[in-house]
Enzyme design. Structure first.
Site, PDB file in Angstrom:
ATOM      1  N   SER A 107      -7.177  13.874 -48.486  1.00 50.69           N
ATOM      2  CA  SER A 107      -8.366  12.978 -48.624  1.00 50.69           C
ATOM      3  C   SER A 107      -8.204  11.859 -49.419  1.00 50.69           C
ATOM      4  CB  SER A 107      -9.662  13.989 -49.082  1.00 50.69           C
ATOM      5  OG  SER A 107     -10.730  13.192 -49.599  1.00 50.69           O
ATOM      6  N   ASN A 109       0.784  -1.172   0.108  1.00 48.37           N
ATOM      7  CA  ASN A 109       0.025  -0.078   0.164  1.00 48.37           C
ATOM      8  C   ASN A 109       0.876   1.294  -0.113  1.00 48.37           C
ATOM      9  OD1 ASN A 109      -2.054  -1.953   0.142  1.00 48.37           O
ATOM     10  ND2 ASN A 109      -2.711  -1.404   2.108  1.00 48.37           N
ATOM     11  N   GLU A 130      -7.515  19.110 -35.257  1.00 45.24           N
ATOM     12  CA  GLU A 130      -8.698  18.506 -34.823  1.00 45.24           C
ATOM     13  C   GLU A 130      -8.669  17.351 -33.936  1.00 45.24           C
ATOM     14  OE1 GLU A 130     -10.564  17.280 -38.737  1.00 45.24           O
ATOM     15  OE2 GLU A 130     -10.692  19.299 -39.349  1.00 45.24           O
ATOM     16  N   LYS A 150      -7.893  18.590 -51.537  1.00 44.61           N
ATOM     17  CA  LYS A 150      -7.948  18.717 -49.850  1.00 44.61           C
ATOM     18  C   LYS A 150      -6.723  18.569 -49.049  1.00 44.61           C
ATOM     19  CE  LYS A 150     -12.405  18.712 -48.297  1.00 44.61           C
ATOM     20  NZ  LYS A 150     -12.588  18.440 -46.931  1.00 44.61           N
ATOM     21  N   TYR A 162      -6.297   2.244   2.468  1.00 48.76           N
ATOM     22  CA  TYR A 162      -6.400   1.551   1.215  1.00 48.76           C
ATOM     23  C   TYR A 162      -7.480   0.712   0.936  1.00 48.76           C
ATOM     24  CZ  TYR A 162      -4.838  -0.825  -2.824  1.00 48.76           C
ATOM     25  OH  TYR A 162      -4.576  -1.329  -4.096  1.00 48.76           O
ATOM     26  N   LYS A 181      -4.521   3.989 -12.359  1.00 48.07           N
ATOM     27  CA  LYS A 181      -3.508   4.101 -13.089  1.00 48.07           C
ATOM     28  C   LYS A 181      -3.778   4.337 -14.380  1.00 48.07           C
ATOM     29  CE  LYS A 181      -0.799   1.482  -9.687  1.00 48.07           C
ATOM     30  NZ  LYS A 181      -1.928   1.674  -8.836  1.00 48.07           N
ATOM     31  N   HIS A 226     -18.077  36.825 -30.307  1.00 48.89           N
ATOM     32  CA  HIS A 226     -19.025  36.116 -30.932  1.00 48.89           C
ATOM     33  C   HIS A 226     -18.759  35.514 -32.172  1.00 48.89           C
ATOM     34  CE1 HIS A 226     -21.723  38.107 -27.873  1.00 48.89           C
ATOM     35  NE2 HIS A 226     -20.778  38.995 -28.041  1.00 48.89           N
TER      36      HIS A 226
HETATM   37  N1  ARG Z   1      -1.612  -3.027  -7.670  1.00 52.33           N
HETATM   38  C1  ARG Z   1      -2.085  -2.286  -6.340  1.00 52.33           C
HETATM   39  C2  ARG Z   1      -2.406  -1.002  -6.805  1.00 52.33           C
HETATM   40  O1  ARG Z   1      -2.142  -0.493  -7.864  1.00 52.33           O
HETATM   41  C3  ARG Z   1      -0.987  -2.463  -5.387  1.00 52.33           C
HETATM   42  C4  ARG Z   1      -1.341  -2.341  -4.223  1.00 52.33           C
HETATM   43  C5  ARG Z   1      -2.000  -3.760  -3.554  1.00 52.33           C
HETATM   44  N2  ARG Z   1      -2.251  -3.707  -2.277  1.00 52.33           N
HETATM   45  C6  ARG Z   1      -3.152  -4.670  -1.639  1.00 52.33           C
HETATM   46  N3  ARG Z   1      -3.445  -4.532  -0.436  1.00 52.33           N
HETATM   47  N4  ARG Z   1      -3.617  -5.333  -2.539  1.00 52.33           N
HETATM   48  O2  ARG Z   1      -3.159  -0.077  -5.801  1.00 52.33           O
END
Ligand code: ARG
Length: 461
Positions: free
Chosen positions: A277, A110, A290, A283, A317, A325, A156
């Site tokens: 195009s 964690n 874009e 074009k 946690y 991520k 505008h």
């Molecule tokens: N893969 C987990 C994350 O990205 C890592 C931490 C995992 N901790 C746990 N107690 N399962 O958060």
């Protein structure tokens, strides 16, 4: 399946559960950060006597060999491991045996993942800022070259008053400048080390958290272990800053697309940054602008996603946090690519200065100045506004600009007009009389450019 936690279990994990739970496919991006954190952790553990110096050295050289083998391709990060932390630890134990089993002393995944993600984010905050500083350099050189390039300013999307290209670019300089400052603030606020928070309640080992923080270039340790493992505010702040950068890029892209259209022809995007195009041979499309505009959606999405993920999580946690991520990685990469591509497109773009100044002349952008002229000749503003309204109507009917009228025609509408009206409403006069701070007049722009230069000098490394 290589897991760190089999002891308590009597059955092995269902394969679908394993796959659903695993994060290695994306957290392998944190390999370098994971190694860096582990190195700092064992260095600190040895310094407080929790492990011996010999064990520390064995671990450090084991980590070194893992790093080298991954770099050379000899060792591949595969989905056989649950996450990047398990990958490193399992391989370490494989290589050095018992000393490797001590790596995780006084640490939890964690606080480990909290650290890895923070290290990663901190670097990307700085990388994003550097890209923006480069873009600011591109904008500044356009400003310097176009301090007297007249173009219409819009409200505008209707022509409003004459400005200069330097002034228009200067507005974007200010926006991206604020973005750089915002990133800097985030770096300062997030720069505390969560390692040592343990699973949630710290640890019974005499960890020197100041030392770990120092080894990892933080300003100090985080001050509450529950917050340390479950704070993702810094990432939300970064995603919010990225969303703002992307919004700025998207507005700029929208203008480039309009300016590059057949109707405007204010700019021409370089061939290297345009696409064709498959069916229409004539074009040349502004696809890059874009796409930058279009990718704004996914960047906003990443921010909304993390805000929503975090909103219902009790302390400390919870596995929900693993969801911080993928979208963050995507948003970071997207925004950085957009800045780089936009920068390249902008620095190779041609500005059709004649078309711009002709457009300013044709759009009655000097109407406000014409009214001001009458005010300076004793006409109350509201009456002057009405008179110029009549003048404009007259011009529209005849298909001409105010400047094309004769003095007699003007006098027929108001006797207050004199010969000096023509000089008073020339584009150059209209622009260069606007000299308050932040206005487009030549002298005001000179000082804006000087300020912008100072900012860039300070922020370019
Ligand atoms: N893969 C987990 C994350 O990205 C890592 C931490 C995992 N901790 C746990 N107690 N399962 O958060």
């Amino acid at each position: 399946m290589a897991q760190l936690w089999g002891g308590r279990f009597t059955k092995s994990t269902d394969q679908m559960v394993y796959d659903f739970n695993a994060s290695i496919s994306f957290d392998k991006k944190l390999f370098a950060q994971d190694l860096r954190g582990s190195r700092a952790h064992v260095t600190m553990l040895a310094s407080v006597g929790v492990i011996t110096d010999k064990e520390r050295d064995e671990i450090l050289s084991g980590l070194q060999s893992i790093e080298e083998d991954v770099k050379s391709g000899k060792l591949v990060i595969t989905s056989e491991y649950e996450d990047i932390h398990s990958f490193v630890e399992a391989n370490l134990i494989d290589r050095i045996g018992d000393a490797g089993k001590k790596l995780h002393t006084g640490r939890s995944r964690n606080d480990q993942v909290a650290l890895d993600m923070r290290l990663y984010t901190r670097d990307e905050v700085d990388n994003t800022s550097n890209l923006l500083v480069h873009l600011l350099g591109t904008i500044l050189s356009i400003m310097e070259e176009n301090i007297d390039t007249i173009m219409p300013g819009f409200t505008h999307l209707q022509k409003a008053q004459p400005i200069t290209l330097a002034h228009h670019m200067g507005a974007y300089f200010e926006m991206f400048k604020r973005d750089v400052l915002r990133l800097h603030d985030i770096h300062v606020r997030m720069n505390y080390c969560p390692l040592g928070s343990g699973a949630l309640a710290g640890t019974t080992y005499p960890l020197d958290r100041m030392k770990t923080a120092e080894l990892l270039d933080f300003d100090g340790p985080t001050l509450n272990s529950m917050d340390g493992v479950s704070d993702r505010d810094y990432l939300i702040e970064f995603l919010s800053a990225l969303a703002t950068i992307q919004m700025h890029l998207s507005r700029f892209s929208e203008e480039v697309i309009i300016w590059n259209s057949n109707e405007y022809r204010f700019v021409e995007i370089d061939d290297a940054y345009s696409t064709g195009s498959s069916i229409m041979p004539q074009k040349k499309n502004p696809d890059i602008a874009e796409l930058v505009r279009g990718k704004t959606g996914r960047v906003y999405g990443a921010l909304m996603s993390l805000l929503t993920t975090m909103k219902g999580i009790p302390l400390a946690y919870n596995k929900d946090m693993q969801e911080d991520k993928e979208q963050a990685f995507d948003a970071i990469e997207t925004v950085q690519n957009c800045i780089t591509l936009f920068d390249g497109m902008l620095s190779t773009m041609t500005f059709n200065k004649d078309v711009m100044s002709e457009s300013a002349k044709k759009g009655f952008t000097n109407a406000t100045d014409a009214a001001d002229y009458l005010v300076n000749h004793g006409v109350p503003f509201r009456d002057a506004h009405g008179i110029i309204g009549q003048v404009v109507l007259y011009c529209i009917k005849k298909g001409i600009s105010i400047d094309d009228m004769t003095l007699d025609e003007l006098k027929a509408i108001s006797p207050a007009f004199e010969e000096d009206i023509f000089d008073a409403i020339s584009m150059e006069t209209c622009v260069n009389k606007r000299l308050t701070v932040g206005a487009p007049g030549h002298d005001a722009m000179e000082s804006e450019i000087a300020n912008s230069k100072k900012f860039l000098e300070l922020w370019s490394k």
